[in-house]
Design an enzyme around this catalytic site. Structure first.
Site, short mmCIF file in Angstrom:
data_model
loop_
_atom_site.label_atom_id
_atom_site.label_comp_id
_atom_site.label_asym_id
_atom_site.label_seq_id
_atom_site.Cartn_x
_atom_site.Cartn_y
_atom_site.Cartn_z
N MET A 149 -12.18 4.60 -0.52
CA MET A 149 -12.78 4.81 0.80
C MET A 149 -13.44 6.17 0.77
O MET A 149 -13.01 7.12 1.43
CB MET A 149 -11.71 4.71 1.89
CG MET A 149 -11.15 3.32 2.06
SD MET A 149 -9.81 3.25 3.29
CE MET A 149 -8.40 3.22 2.20
N MET A 171 -8.92 8.24 -0.10
CA MET A 171 -9.77 8.63 1.03
C MET A 171 -10.25 10.06 0.86
O MET A 171 -9.49 10.91 0.40
CB MET A 171 -8.99 8.51 2.34
CG MET A 171 -8.30 7.19 2.56
SD MET A 171 -7.40 7.22 4.13
CE MET A 171 -6.38 5.76 3.95
N ASP A 180 -6.61 -6.38 4.01
CA ASP A 180 -5.89 -5.11 4.13
C ASP A 180 -5.94 -4.63 5.58
O ASP A 180 -7.03 -4.43 6.13
CB ASP A 180 -6.54 -4.08 3.20
CG ASP A 180 -5.84 -2.73 3.23
OD1 ASP A 180 -4.84 -2.57 3.95
OD2 ASP A 180 -6.31 -1.82 2.52
N HIS A 229 -8.42 1.23 -4.12
CA HIS A 229 -9.39 1.02 -3.05
C HIS A 229 -10.02 2.36 -2.70
O HIS A 229 -9.37 3.25 -2.16
CB HIS A 229 -8.66 0.42 -1.84
CG HIS A 229 -9.52 0.26 -0.63
ND1 HIS A 229 -8.98 0.06 0.63
CD2 HIS A 229 -10.87 0.27 -0.44
CE1 HIS A 229 -9.96 -0.05 1.52
NE2 HIS A 229 -11.11 0.09 0.89
N HIS A 259 -1.17 -1.07 -4.37
CA HIS A 259 -2.45 -0.81 -3.72
C HIS A 259 -2.54 0.68 -3.44
O HIS A 259 -1.71 1.26 -2.74
CB HIS A 259 -2.56 -1.60 -2.42
CG HIS A 259 -3.92 -1.52 -1.79
ND1 HIS A 259 -4.98 -2.29 -2.22
CD2 HIS A 259 -4.39 -0.75 -0.78
CE1 HIS A 259 -6.04 -2.02 -1.49
NE2 HIS A 259 -5.71 -1.08 -0.62
N MET A 301 -11.33 -5.65 5.30
CA MET A 301 -10.46 -4.82 6.12
C MET A 301 -10.18 -5.54 7.44
O MET A 301 -11.10 -6.00 8.11
CB MET A 301 -11.10 -3.46 6.40
CG MET A 301 -11.29 -2.58 5.17
SD MET A 301 -9.73 -2.20 4.32
CE MET A 301 -8.83 -1.33 5.63
N GLY A 330 -0.85 1.53 9.73
CA GLY A 330 -0.12 1.26 10.96
C GLY A 330 -0.96 0.76 12.12
O GLY A 330 -0.48 0.70 13.25
N ASP A 370 -4.82 3.67 -1.91
CA ASP A 370 -5.91 4.00 -1.00
C ASP A 370 -6.39 5.42 -1.24
O ASP A 370 -5.65 6.38 -1.00
CB ASP A 370 -5.46 3.85 0.46
CG ASP A 370 -5.24 2.40 0.85
OD1 ASP A 370 -6.17 1.60 0.69
OD2 ASP A 370 -4.13 2.06 1.30
N GLY A 387 1.29 -2.19 3.98
CA GLY A 387 1.93 -0.89 3.80
C GLY A 387 3.06 -0.66 4.76
O GLY A 387 4.24 -0.69 4.39
N SER A 445 0.84 -1.20 0.00
CA SER A 445 0.00 0.00 0.00
C SER A 445 0.87 1.25 0.00
O SER A 445 1.68 1.46 0.91
CB SER A 445 -0.90 0.01 1.23
OG SER A 445 -1.55 1.27 1.34
N GLY A 500 -8.98 3.87 7.04
CA GLY A 500 -8.69 5.28 7.26
C GLY A 500 -7.26 5.60 7.59
O GLY A 500 -6.76 6.65 7.19
N PHE A 501 -6.57 4.73 8.31
CA PHE A 501 -5.21 5.02 8.73
C PHE A 501 -4.34 3.78 8.63
O PHE A 501 -4.79 2.67 8.94
CB PHE A 501 -5.17 5.55 10.17
CG PHE A 501 -5.83 6.88 10.35
CD1 PHE A 501 -5.12 8.05 10.16
CD2 PHE A 501 -7.17 6.96 10.68
CE1 PHE A 501 -5.74 9.28 10.31
CE2 PHE A 501 -7.79 8.18 10.84
CZ PHE A 501 -7.08 9.35 10.65
#
Length: 213
Positions: free
Chosen positions: A66, A35, A174, A64, A31, A136, A144, A33, A196, A7, A141-142
């Protein structure tokens, strides 16, 4: 064989070309993301970055979404050369079947995504319209975040239904994916692993990707 999709949410954007080369050399998919700060409480990238990455990518892109109202934007992402997969969240779209079929008609793989607080059974009515589903294993959203252990059972439940109906639907996972859980994820039925932080923050991304594979 499992596909590894690093990611770019966790990439170093001041040295993005270096991280693109890692994916091009060692992984299977980019990937991406996207958002909007509405569907999830974070803002990431949009069309310019996806188009720039696609221009430098050897490996295909997995987008992806979101975002709210993905039907307004999904086909524009699908039209970017190099994008082969587009997913959106089940609850974000008023007519998921219509959008899934439009994506398929645009010659990309169409996917539905759900967060950990939604039952995987909610995906069942849509499986025949999906090329893949995105589970998921953290809340969208975040990057880590800590992997949610209940994901394994969710994958097994989904895999059982897909197999029972003899469908060709891949399972993508993910969130919090790393060499510590990649084997159990694939043993449970995952086909695509999105990672990621564990790749780009490791200091030795090629080794991490090889370990997960």
């Amino acid at each position: 064989m499992v596909k590894i999709a690093p990611s770019l949410l966790a990439a170093d954007y001041l040295h993005l070309s270096d991280d693109l080369e890692i994916v091009n050399t060692y992984a299977d998919l980019f990937h991406m993301d996207v958002m909007d700060g509405v569907f999830v409480p974070n803002i990431s990238i949009g069309f310019p970055i996806v188009e720039a990455v696609a221009g430098a990518a050897v490996k295909p892109l997995d987008v992806h979404l979101m975002i709210v109202n993905p039907q307004n934007y999904a086909l524009r992402f699908a039209a970017i050369k190099g994008v082969v997969m587009v997913s959106f969240h089940l609850e974000a779209c008023p007519d998921p079947v219509e959008l899934l079929e439009k994506l398929r008609q645009a010659n990309v793989k169409a996917g539905l995504a759900i967060n950990p607080d939604r039952n995987v059974e909610e995906l069942f009515p849509y499986l025949e319209h999906c090329d893949f589903v995105l589970l998921m294993s953290v809340f969208a959203g975040f990057g880590g975040q800590k992997f949610i252990e209940g994901t394994y059972d969710r994958i097994r439940t989904l895999k059982k239904e897909i197999s029972k109906r003899c469908l060709n639907v891949e399972i993508e996972v993910d969130g919090g994916v790393s060499p510590m859980n990649s084997k159990e994820l694939t043993d449970s039925g995952a086909d695509i692993l999105v990672a990621g932080t564990s790749v780009f923050k490791s200091g030795h991304p090629a080794e991490v990707i090889a370990s997960m594979r």
